[in-house]
Design an enzyme around this catalytic site. Structure first.
Site, PDB file in Angstrom:
ATOM      1  N   LYS A 220     130.211  77.516  48.826  1.00 29.46           N
ATOM      2  CA  LYS A 220     130.988  76.528  48.082  1.00 29.46           C
ATOM      3  C   LYS A 220     130.763  76.778  46.600  1.00 29.46           C
ATOM      4  O   LYS A 220     129.622  76.849  46.146  1.00 29.46           O
ATOM      5  CB  LYS A 220     130.536  75.109  48.437  1.00 29.46           C
TER       6      LYS A 220
ATOM      7  N   ASP B 130     127.869  66.906  49.924  1.00 30.39           N
ATOM      8  CA  ASP B 130     128.758  68.063  49.884  1.00 30.39           C
ATOM      9  C   ASP B 130     129.363  68.409  51.250  1.00 30.39           C
ATOM     10  O   ASP B 130     130.228  69.292  51.326  1.00 30.39           O
ATOM     11  CB  ASP B 130     128.019  69.292  49.354  1.00 30.39           C
TER      12      ASP B 130
END
Length: 289
Positions: A14, A140
């Protein structure tokens, strides 16, 4: 499921290409406004049939990874199994190729990949990004469940909106071999009330996308560099490389990212840095969409 019973899943890195800290909620949670994309490199997860849940970890960053419920993979597996009343198990193998505490969502992406993989493996509906079980896994994890779609992430990470289509380009991920504790970085923020990210126009070409990115910020970069000066060295190294059009830090660090026009340039840059900085983790990857 494949005929041999094996399922495979990528937990992609990410990357926060912009990260604005816009406020703070009661309880200490910071409000964010971030463009999150995913790179075509990551940890690998596989599953085989089993009566119960078990986890094996291998790979260059497997040292120190817990094999009990502290591991995000097992926590995600148990959360999905309980939420969907699954009685089956799975023998999971995680190959760790992403560094820890590196600002690229390694553990969160592992958890999201587990949910995607096991929902197909067990034949159940995956958990939604806004499900309470997902939010409990980490801030996240919701955005990582959206991979590979680029997302605008706001709130404390739970408000997600698909970003406009982004131009194809190459990424060079560079970590100077250090871990940066996220809580410590947030603790060094001088102010939490900062301006939001600009709206991302649709239909940008590569040059237009670079121009937009250059007008954004990562509000965690200064505190991260204060804690870990090696971040500044990695950024400087990327900026000196022919073919790198923009260098920035992802998330809370220490991974830095160089943007290139295509994967050929990304591979050339990565190879040159690998040869000169043998102790660094360096990976070329396409920006996924």
């Amino acid at each position: 499921m494949r005929p041999d019973g094996l399922e495979k899943g990528l937990a992609p890195a990410k990357v926060n290409l912009a990260l604005h800290v816009t406020g703070r909620r009661a309880g200490g949670y910071h409000l964010l406004d971030s463009l999150v994309v995913f790179a075509g490199v990551g940890d690998q997860l596989t599953a085989l049939p089993a009566n119960d849940l078990a986890l094996e970890v291998e790979g260059p960053f497997s040292a120190g990874v817990p094999l009990d419920e502290r591991n995000s993979v097992l926590r995600a597996a148990y959360a999905l199994r309980q939420a969907r009343d699954v009685t089956q198990g799975a023998r999971l193998k995680l190959t760790k190729t992403l560094p820890h505490a590196a600002g690229i969502g390694s553990g969160s992406s592992d958890a999201a990949a587990t949910i995607r993989l096991l929902s197909e493996f067990w034949g159940v509906e995956p958990l939604a990004p806004d499900a309470p079980e997902v939010l409990e896994l980490g801030a996240d994890v919701p955005v990582c469940l959206s991979a590979p779609t680029p997302m605008r992430m706001t709130g404390i990470g739970e408000v997600l909106d698909p970003a406009p289509a982004l131009p194809a380009c190459g990424l060079v991920l560079v970590n100077p071999g250090v871990e940066v504790p996220t809580a410590e970085v947030f603790g060094k923020l001088e102010r939490s009330e900062n301006g939001p990210m600009d709206d991302l126009p649709a239909g940008l070409d590569y040059a237009g996308f670079l121009g937009w990115l250059k007008a954004q910020r990562n509000d965690l970069q200064d505190p991260a560099e204060a804690i870990t000066p090696e971040i500044g060295r990695a950024l400087a190294r990327l900026r000196r490389m022919p073919g790198v059009d923009l260098a920035l830090m992802s998330g809370s660090g220490a991974t830095c990212v160089g943007l290139t026009r295509d994967m050929g340039r990304a591979r050339q840059v990565a190879r040159a840095i690998q040869l000169s900085e043998m102790g660094w983790w360096v990976a070329p990857a396409p920006l996924l969409s």
